[in-house]
Design an enzyme around this catalytic site. Structure first.
Site, PDB file in Angstrom:
ATOM      1  N   ARG A 215       0.836  -1.211   0.000  1.00 41.21           N
ATOM      2  CA  ARG A 215       0.000   0.000   0.000  1.00 41.21           C
ATOM      3  C   ARG A 215       0.875   1.268   0.000  1.00 41.21           C
ATOM      4  O   ARG A 215       0.572   2.244   0.676  1.00 41.21           O
ATOM      5  CB  ARG A 215      -0.936   0.038   1.213  1.00 41.21           C
ATOM      6  CG  ARG A 215      -1.942  -1.086   1.268  1.00 41.21           C
ATOM      7  CD  ARG A 215      -2.938  -0.993   0.117  1.00 41.21           C
ATOM      8  NE  ARG A 215      -4.054  -1.889   0.308  1.00 41.21           N
ATOM      9  CZ  ARG A 215      -4.052  -3.179  -0.038  1.00 41.21           C
ATOM     10  NH1 ARG A 215      -2.987  -3.707  -0.618  1.00 41.21           N
ATOM     11  NH2 ARG A 215      -5.105  -3.940   0.175  1.00 41.21           N
TER      12      ARG A 215
ATOM     13  N   SER B 193     -10.591  -0.570   3.428  1.00 38.45           N
ATOM     14  CA  SER B 193      -9.840  -0.835   4.663  1.00 38.45           C
ATOM     15  C   SER B 193      -9.340   0.490   5.218  1.00 38.45           C
ATOM     16  O   SER B 193      -8.690   1.247   4.495  1.00 38.45           O
ATOM     17  CB  SER B 193      -8.612  -1.697   4.381  1.00 38.45           C
ATOM     18  OG  SER B 193      -8.975  -2.917   3.817  1.00 38.45           O
TER      19      SER B 193
ATOM     20  N   GLU C 291      -4.787   3.797   6.292  1.00 42.00           N
ATOM     21  CA  GLU C 291      -4.526   3.696   4.851  1.00 42.00           C
ATOM     22  C   GLU C 291      -4.867   4.999   4.132  1.00 42.00           C
ATOM     23  O   GLU C 291      -4.100   5.458   3.283  1.00 42.00           O
ATOM     24  CB  GLU C 291      -5.371   2.558   4.256  1.00 42.00           C
ATOM     25  CG  GLU C 291      -4.571   1.457   3.620  1.00 42.00           C
ATOM     26  CD  GLU C 291      -5.446   0.547   2.760  1.00 42.00           C
ATOM     27  OE1 GLU C 291      -6.198   1.033   1.921  1.00 42.00           O
ATOM     28  OE2 GLU C 291      -5.345  -0.673   2.948  1.00 42.00           O
TER      29      GLU C 291
HETATM   30  N1  EPU Z   1     -11.153 -10.596  10.595  1.00 38.92           N
HETATM   31  C1  EPU Z   1     -11.845 -10.685  11.786  1.00 38.92           C
HETATM   32  N2  EPU Z   1     -12.755  -9.699  12.068  1.00 38.92           N
HETATM   33  C2  EPU Z   1     -13.005  -8.675  11.216  1.00 38.92           C
HETATM   34  C3  EPU Z   1     -12.289  -8.582  10.015  1.00 38.92           C
HETATM   35  C4  EPU Z   1     -11.356  -9.573   9.722  1.00 38.92           C
HETATM   36  O1  EPU Z   1     -11.650 -11.585  12.582  1.00 38.92           O
HETATM   37  O2  EPU Z   1     -13.844  -7.840  11.554  1.00 38.92           O
HETATM   38  C5  EPU Z   1     -10.205 -11.653  10.253  1.00 38.92           C
HETATM   39  C6  EPU Z   1     -10.755 -12.501   9.118  1.00 38.92           C
HETATM   40  O3  EPU Z   1     -11.548 -13.557   9.568  1.00 38.92           O
HETATM   41  C7  EPU Z   1      -9.514 -13.000   8.449  1.00 38.92           C
HETATM   42  C8  EPU Z   1      -8.514 -11.881   8.681  1.00 38.92           C
HETATM   43  O4  EPU Z   1      -9.016 -11.091   9.745  1.00 38.92           O
HETATM   44  O5  EPU Z   1      -9.051 -14.151   9.086  1.00 38.92           O
HETATM   45  C9  EPU Z   1      -8.251 -11.037   7.436  1.00 38.92           C
HETATM   46  O6  EPU Z   1      -9.459 -10.465   6.971  1.00 38.92           O
HETATM   47  P1  EPU Z   1      -9.805 -10.393   5.406  1.00 38.92           P
HETATM   48  O7  EPU Z   1      -9.557 -11.695   4.786  1.00 38.92           O
HETATM   49  O8  EPU Z   1     -11.162  -9.797   5.320  1.00 38.92           O
HETATM   50  O9  EPU Z   1      -8.754  -9.451   4.732  1.00 38.92           O
HETATM   51  P2  EPU Z   1      -8.088  -8.133   5.281  1.00 38.92           P
HETATM   52  O10 EPU Z   1      -6.692  -8.421   5.726  1.00 38.92           O
HETATM   53  O11 EPU Z   1      -8.993  -7.547   6.287  1.00 38.92           O
HETATM   54  C10 EPU Z   1      -7.017  -7.276   3.040  1.00 38.92           C
HETATM   55  C11 EPU Z   1      -6.988  -5.948   2.311  1.00 38.92           C
HETATM   56  C12 EPU Z   1      -8.275  -5.737   1.534  1.00 38.92           C
HETATM   57  C13 EPU Z   1      -8.416  -6.891   0.559  1.00 38.92           C
HETATM   58  C14 EPU Z   1      -8.424  -8.210   1.352  1.00 38.92           C
HETATM   59  C15 EPU Z   1      -8.472  -9.432   0.456  1.00 38.92           C
HETATM   60  C16 EPU Z   1      -5.574  -4.504   3.637  1.00 38.92           C
HETATM   61  C17 EPU Z   1      -5.493  -3.389   4.619  1.00 38.92           C
HETATM   62  N3  EPU Z   1      -6.782  -4.881   3.267  1.00 38.92           N
HETATM   63  O12 EPU Z   1      -8.071  -7.189   3.991  1.00 38.92           O
HETATM   64  O13 EPU Z   1      -8.145  -4.523   0.814  1.00 38.92           O
HETATM   65  O14 EPU Z   1      -9.612  -6.754  -0.183  1.00 38.92           O
HETATM   66  O15 EPU Z   1      -7.221  -8.330   2.145  1.00 38.92           O
HETATM   67  O16 EPU Z   1      -7.224  -9.596  -0.139  1.00 38.92           O
HETATM   68  O17 EPU Z   1      -4.537  -5.015   3.219  1.00 38.92           O
HETATM   69  C18 EPU Z   1      -8.621  -2.200   0.876  1.00 38.92           C
HETATM   70  O18 EPU Z   1      -7.408  -2.018   0.898  1.00 38.92           O
HETATM   71  O19 EPU Z   1      -9.442  -1.248   0.882  1.00 38.92           O
HETATM   72  C19 EPU Z   1      -9.124  -3.562   0.927  1.00 38.92           C
HETATM   73  C20 EPU Z   1     -10.417  -3.830   1.080  1.00 38.92           C
END
Ligand code: EPU
Length: 350
Positions: free
Chosen positions: A164, A250, A346
């Site tokens: 990012r 995010s 972000e």
């Molecule tokens: N989780 C929780 N509670 C929550 C949210 C997440 O326990 O409220 C846990 C999920 O169960 C999972 C882990 O945290 O085990 C990761 O969550 P998720 O798979 O939803 O992905 P993320 O790390 O939250 C990142 C990117 C997203 C992208 C997704 C999919 C960042 C900051 N965010 O999210 O990007 O779509 O991976 O690859 O890196 C964005 O940048 O705007 C964005 C949406």
């Protein structure tokens, strides 16, 4: 060139925060930037480049001259043995561009479907989702220097992509230093999309989706359009549509810690969601950290933590940028107090 005064910014930022730009000029081509620089009233004003408005928190009326990028166009410019080189204007909507590529037979962007924002903003924060980052598909970009009016082209190395992050997010303290924040406007981005396309799978959400529809992830090779549709469906289920509920995706980056720090945290918090990276560091799921602190659904004024994904802050009505930032700071404090980890936002705060 048309100079607009007191322009409502609510439709131009995906948080739908109410604010005004004192002065705004729409940039449809390089010549519009040159006209701004030749205009005695505008040339020396500080400038703020606005793309799709999907990664900003506006905390008041914007005093610098807003350059709203509306450069359009998307086409195949050339090809090599291995790649299609596709160019898009910086003002194109990112998701519309991904959709056009998928349906035109240029594959490789489908895992990044439905990310809000514009093509021009995509390299700024090296957007990414479901195992693909912009830098994996990037060829080069054209930009214009906002002080001199000179146009230039950068390749991937010159963009200095990180998680990012890119050269466009860094401020140069002195002329010649690293950092192009506020100094350049991206006009066109070129992508190198593989002719020998292979699906990027392996993300838990994608595997879950395949199992849901009766496909065996280990034995099934999906088509690009299928992946595109799965990603759209996965994202729509857990991320709020900015056209319906204001948000900036995010709100925090996923923090990385050393393997030792991670082992220490796991002793205290055995359930922490973490991923080991190739360089030996460990990425923690910020959404999990925030969720574990009990933030889902909590609010400050009209700014709230989204119920289905704690990493997203939403605008429940007429939230102000101040309310969003107060909520963000409270989240940072509670995550720091419990886990000793500092979350980094972000979006850019203006
Ligand atoms: N989780 C929780 N509670 C929550 C949210 C997440 O326990 O409220 C846990 C999920 O169960 C999972 C882990 O945290 O085990 C990761 O969550 P998720 O798979 O939803 O992905 P993320 O790390 O939250 C990142 C990117 C997203 C992208 C997704 C999919 C960042 C900051 N965010 O999210 O990007 O779509 O991976 O690859 O890196 C964005 O940048 O705007 C964005 C949406």
């Amino acid at each position: 060139m048309f100079i607009e005064k007191n322009v409502a910014l609510e439709p131009l930022n995906t948080f739908h925060i109410v604010a005004k730009a004192q002065t705004l000029v729409r940039i449809g081509a390089v010549n519009d930037v040159l006209a701004v620089l030749a205009n005695p009233e505008l040339a020396d004003q500080p400038k703020f480049v606005l793309g799709g408005g999907s990664n900003i928190v506006i905390t008041g009326d914007i005093k610098p001259l807003v350059l709203k990028v509306v450069i359009t166009g998307k086409h195949l410019v050339s090809e090599t043995d291995k790649h299609w080189i596709i160019e898009a204007g910086a003002g194109e909507n990112w998701h519309d561009f991904v959709t056009w590529c998928v349906y035109s037979g240029y594959h490789g962007l489908e895992n990044m479907a439905l990310i809000p924002g514009s093509v021009g903003a995509s390299p700024v924060q090296n957007i990414g989702a479901y195992g693909v980052e912009l830098q994996d598909r990037f060829h080069e970009l054209d930009a214009i220097n906002l002080e001199t009016g000179e146009t230039f082209t950068l390749n991937a190395a010159q963009c200095a992509f990180g998680y990012r992050d890119s050269v466009f997010k860094h401020v140069a303290a002195r002329a010649g230093d690293f950092g192009l924040s506020g100094k350049a406007l991206i006009t066109h981005v070129r992508f190198a999309l593989p002719k020998d396309w292979k699906p990027v799978l392996g993300y838990a959400d994608i595997e879950k989706k395949m199992l849901e529809i009766g496909l065996e992830p280990a034995n099934y090779l999906p088509e690009p359009l299928q992946i595109y549709e799965w990603i759209c469906s996965i994202r729509s289920a857990k991320l709020p549509d900015p056209n319906v509920i204001g948000n900036a995706g995010s709100f925090f980056k996923n923090p990385t810690v050393s393997a030792e720090q991670c082992a220490d945290i796991i002793q205290r918090e055995p359930k922490i969601v973490h991923y080991h990276l190739d360089d030996g560091t460990v990425k923690l799921a910020a959404g999990w950290l925030i969720d574990a602190c009990g933030w889902k659904g909590k609010s400050v004024g009209n700014a709230a933590v989204y119920e289905k994904q704690a990493l997203v802050i939403v605008n429940r009505g007429q939230a102000t940028g101040g309310q969003v930032m107060t909520l963000a700071k409270a989240i940072q404090t509670s995550v720091y107090e419990r886990f000793g980890i500092r979350l980094e936002p972000e979006p850019v705060v203006v």
